[in-house]
Structure formats: structure tokens, C-alpha cells
Write a protein that holds these residues in place. Sequence first.
Motif, PDB file in Angstrom:
ATOM      1  N   ALA A  21       1.205  -1.190   0.157  1.00 40.56           N
ATOM      2  CA  ALA A  21      -0.006  -0.115  -0.095  1.00 40.56           C
ATOM      3  C   ALA A  21       0.524   0.984  -0.210  1.00 40.56           C
ATOM      4  CB  ALA A  21      -0.261   0.277   1.203  1.00 40.56           C
ATOM      5  N   ALA A  22       1.863   1.300   0.808  1.00 40.51           N
ATOM      6  CA  ALA A  22       3.099   2.453   0.994  1.00 40.51           C
ATOM      7  C   ALA A  22       3.799   2.169  -0.844  1.00 40.51           C
ATOM      8  CB  ALA A  22       4.118   2.136   1.635  1.00 40.51           C
ATOM      9  N   LEU A  23       3.971   1.336  -1.209  1.00 40.08           N
ATOM     10  CA  LEU A  23       4.518   1.503  -2.529  1.00 40.08           C
ATOM     11  C   LEU A  23       3.610   2.995  -3.046  1.00 40.08           C
ATOM     12  CD1 LEU A  23       6.305  -1.712  -3.266  1.00 40.08           C
ATOM     13  CD2 LEU A  23       7.023   0.715  -3.669  1.00 40.08           C
ATOM     14  N   LEU A  24       2.397   2.006  -3.106  1.00 45.12           N
ATOM     15  CA  LEU A  24       0.820   2.186  -4.329  1.00 45.12           C
ATOM     16  C   LEU A  24       0.940   3.878  -3.738  1.00 45.12           C
ATOM     17  CD1 LEU A  24      -1.173   1.667  -6.171  1.00 45.12           C
ATOM     18  CD2 LEU A  24      -2.195   1.665  -4.966  1.00 45.12           C
ATOM     19  N   ILE A  25       1.028   4.245  -3.243  1.00 49.44           N
ATOM     20  CA  ILE A  25       0.449   5.493  -1.862  1.00 49.44           C
ATOM     21  C   ILE A  25       2.008   6.741  -2.495  1.00 49.44           C
ATOM     22  CG2 ILE A  25       0.655   7.568  -0.985  1.00 49.44           C
ATOM     23  CD1 ILE A  25      -1.558   4.394   0.807  1.00 49.44           C
ATOM     24  N   SER A  26       3.433   5.508  -2.624  1.00 50.05           N
ATOM     25  CA  SER A  26       4.662   6.455  -2.789  1.00 50.05           C
ATOM     26  C   SER A  26       4.417   7.250  -4.256  1.00 50.05           C
ATOM     27  CB  SER A  26       5.642   6.192  -2.029  1.00 50.05           C
ATOM     28  OG  SER A  26       5.831   5.215  -2.250  1.00 50.05           O
ATOM     29  N   ARG A  27       3.858   5.981  -4.623  1.00 49.00           N
ATOM     30  CA  ARG A  27       4.086   5.925  -6.439  1.00 49.00           C
ATOM     31  C   ARG A  27       3.198   7.703  -6.993  1.00 49.00           C
ATOM     32  NH1 ARG A  27       7.472   6.627 -10.640  1.00 49.00           N
ATOM     33  NH2 ARG A  27       6.194   6.130 -12.155  1.00 49.00           N
ATOM     34  N   VAL A  28       1.701   7.277  -6.491  1.00 47.92           N
ATOM     35  CA  VAL A  28       1.125   8.193  -6.541  1.00 47.92           C
ATOM     36  C   VAL A  28       1.054   9.806  -6.471  1.00 47.92           C
ATOM     37  CG1 VAL A  28      -1.335   9.208  -6.200  1.00 47.92           C
ATOM     38  CG2 VAL A  28      -0.781   7.033  -6.743  1.00 47.92           C
ATOM     39  N   LEU A  29       2.339   9.844  -5.313  1.00 44.96           N
ATOM     40  CA  LEU A  29       2.618  11.455  -4.689  1.00 44.96           C
ATOM     41  C   LEU A  29       3.830  11.720  -5.509  1.00 44.96           C
ATOM     42  CD1 LEU A  29       2.582  10.655  -0.633  1.00 44.96           C
ATOM     43  CD2 LEU A  29       1.080  11.614  -2.070  1.00 44.96           C
ATOM     44  N   ASN A  30       4.948  10.504  -5.658  1.00 42.77           N
ATOM     45  CA  ASN A  30       5.775  11.005  -6.625  1.00 42.77           C
ATOM     46  C   ASN A  30       5.548  10.890  -8.199  1.00 42.77           C
ATOM     47  OD1 ASN A  30       7.842   9.748  -4.919  1.00 42.77           O
ATOM     48  ND2 ASN A  30       7.670   8.314  -5.632  1.00 42.77           N
ATOM     49  N   LEU A  31       4.540  10.935  -8.998  1.00 46.60           N
ATOM     50  CA  LEU A  31       3.724  11.538  -9.872  1.00 46.60           C
ATOM     51  C   LEU A  31       3.328  12.986  -9.748  1.00 46.60           C
ATOM     52  CD1 LEU A  31       2.060   8.093 -11.209  1.00 46.60           C
ATOM     53  CD2 LEU A  31       4.458   8.934 -12.457  1.00 46.60           C
ATOM     54  N   ALA A  32       2.485  12.740  -8.521  1.00 42.27           N
ATOM     55  CA  ALA A  32       2.079  14.287  -8.666  1.00 42.27           C
ATOM     56  C   ALA A  32       3.302  15.031  -7.871  1.00 42.27           C
ATOM     57  CB  ALA A  32       1.254  14.661  -7.191  1.00 42.27           C
ATOM     58  N   LEU A  33       3.976  15.277  -7.427  1.00 44.98           N
ATOM     59  CA  LEU A  33       5.281  16.327  -7.727  1.00 44.98           C
ATOM     60  C   LEU A  33       6.238  16.173  -8.859  1.00 44.98           C
ATOM     61  CD1 LEU A  33       6.618  15.031  -3.969  1.00 44.98           C
ATOM     62  CD2 LEU A  33       5.028  16.624  -3.979  1.00 44.98           C
ATOM     63  N   ALA A  34       5.864  15.424  -9.611  1.00 48.55           N
ATOM     64  CA  ALA A  34       6.903  15.295 -10.128  1.00 48.55           C
ATOM     65  C   ALA A  34       6.319  16.235 -11.525  1.00 48.55           C
ATOM     66  CB  ALA A  34       7.152  13.925 -11.511  1.00 48.55           C
ATOM     67  N   ARG A  35       5.041  16.172 -11.337  1.00 46.65           N
ATOM     68  CA  ARG A  35       3.921  16.956 -12.172  1.00 46.65           C
ATOM     69  C   ARG A  35       3.628  18.337 -12.113  1.00 46.65           C
ATOM     70  NH1 ARG A  35      -0.473  15.832 -16.151  1.00 46.65           N
ATOM     71  NH2 ARG A  35       0.515  13.033 -16.298  1.00 46.65           N
ATOM     72  N   THR A  36       4.058  18.671 -10.866  1.00 44.48           N
ATOM     73  CA  THR A  36       3.927  19.980 -10.453  1.00 44.48           C
ATOM     74  C   THR A  36       5.803  20.410 -10.595  1.00 44.48           C
ATOM     75  OG1 THR A  36       4.811  19.395  -8.011  1.00 44.48           O
ATOM     76  CG2 THR A  36       1.974  19.931  -8.996  1.00 44.48           C
ATOM     77  N   GLY A  37       6.471  20.340 -10.870  1.00 40.71           N
ATOM     78  CA  GLY A  37       7.922  20.332 -11.281  1.00 40.71           C
ATOM     79  C   GLY A  37       8.139  20.534 -10.030  1.00 40.71           C
ATOM     80  N   PHE A  38       8.031  19.798  -9.125  1.00 42.44           N
ATOM     81  CA  PHE A  38       9.137  20.135  -7.475  1.00 42.44           C
ATOM     82  C   PHE A  38       9.913  19.259  -7.290  1.00 42.44           C
ATOM     83  CE2 PHE A  38       9.645  17.752  -3.410  1.00 42.44           C
ATOM     84  CZ  PHE A  38       9.430  19.176  -2.304  1.00 42.44           C
ATOM     85  N   TYR A  39      10.576  18.456  -8.855  1.00 45.28           N
ATOM     86  CA  TYR A  39      11.961  17.454  -8.194  1.00 45.28           C
ATOM     87  C   TYR A  39      12.875  18.420  -8.770  1.00 45.28           C
ATOM     88  CZ  TYR A  39       9.822  12.922  -6.772  1.00 45.28           C
ATOM     89  OH  TYR A  39       9.441  12.224  -6.230  1.00 45.28           O
ATOM     90  N   ARG A  40      12.490  19.939  -9.453  1.00 43.37           N
ATOM     91  CA  ARG A  40      13.863  20.608  -9.890  1.00 43.37           C
ATOM     92  C   ARG A  40      13.788  20.990  -8.301  1.00 43.37           C
ATOM     93  NH1 ARG A  40      10.841  25.179 -13.463  1.00 43.37           N
ATOM     94  NH2 ARG A  40       9.120  23.895 -12.089  1.00 43.37           N
ATOM     95  N   LEU A  41      13.683  20.990  -7.243  1.00 45.05           N
ATOM     96  CA  LEU A  41      13.714  22.144  -6.196  1.00 45.05           C
ATOM     97  C   LEU A  41      14.271  21.114  -4.877  1.00 45.05           C
ATOM     98  CD1 LEU A  41      11.159  23.636  -4.838  1.00 45.05           C
ATOM     99  CD2 LEU A  41      12.683  24.890  -6.195  1.00 45.05           C
ATOM    100  N   VAL A  42      14.820  19.450  -5.506  1.00 39.36           N
ATOM    101  CA  VAL A  42      15.115  18.557  -4.445  1.00 39.36           C
ATOM    102  C   VAL A  42      16.324  18.099  -4.947  1.00 39.36           C
ATOM    103  CG1 VAL A  42      14.342  16.081  -3.809  1.00 39.36           C
ATOM    104  CG2 VAL A  42      12.725  17.202  -4.419  1.00 39.36           C
ATOM    105  N   TRP A  43      17.456  17.753  -3.209  1.00 42.32           N
ATOM    106  CA  TRP A  43      19.042  17.388  -4.077  1.00 42.32           C
ATOM    107  C   TRP A  43      19.037  15.939  -4.785  1.00 42.32           C
ATOM    108  CZ3 TRP A  43      22.524  14.518  -1.613  1.00 42.32           C
ATOM    109  CH2 TRP A  43      23.592  14.367  -1.665  1.00 42.32           C
ATOM    110  N   HIS A  44      18.251  15.327  -4.554  1.00 38.20           N
ATOM    111  CA  HIS A  44      18.304  13.994  -5.196  1.00 38.20           C
ATOM    112  C   HIS A  44      17.439  13.460  -4.873  1.00 38.20           C
ATOM    113  CE1 HIS A  44      20.479   9.973  -4.843  1.00 38.20           C
ATOM    114  NE2 HIS A  44      22.134  10.679  -4.543  1.00 38.20           N
ATOM    115  N   PRO A  45      16.428  13.017  -6.066  1.00 34.72           N
ATOM    116  CA  PRO A  45      15.663  12.716  -6.065  1.00 34.72           C
ATOM    117  C   PRO A  45      15.499  10.796  -5.947  1.00 34.72           C
ATOM    118  CG  PRO A  45      16.649  13.705  -7.829  1.00 34.72           C
ATOM    119  CD  PRO A  45      17.600  13.708  -7.037  1.00 34.72           C
TER     120      PRO A  45
END
Length: 68
Positions: A21-45
Motif C-alpha cells: 500500500a505504501a508503494l502504491l501511495i508513494s508512487r502516486v505522490l511521486n507522479l503528482a510531485l513530478a507533474r508539478t515540477g517539485f523535483y527541480r527543488l530536490v537535491w537527490h531525487p
Amino acid sequence: MIGEVSLYGLYLPPLLLLTLAALLISRVLNLALARTGFYRLVWHPALFDFSLFVIVLGTLAYFTRNWS
């Protein structure tokens, strides 16, 4: 947490189900954060993704600790 979960006669540890369940939820959160461009601010994705997974797993384990 409960002792075991029976899935069609196959007994599984609850941490395995929480991990899936955590894998599924974190994957959805990863996709949402990637879509918003949040990973440009992250030092080590990759480290951020792992930390997000651990936080989600810990949160799920905390909220399901008294299920019986």
C-alpha cells in the motif's frame, strides 16, 4: 497490528500488505510531485523518493497499529 492476514488461505504478514500500500501511495505522490515540477527543488531525487516511502509506510503502520 494484527498477527496475520489470510488471503484465500495464504497467510501474509501485515507489514507486507502495508508495504504494498505504501508503494502504491508513494508512487502516486511521486507522479503528482513530478507533474508539478517539485523535483527541480530536490537535491537527490532517489533519496527523496525513499524518504517519502518510509514516511508513508510509517504513517500507515501508525494508523493501523490497533486493528484487530
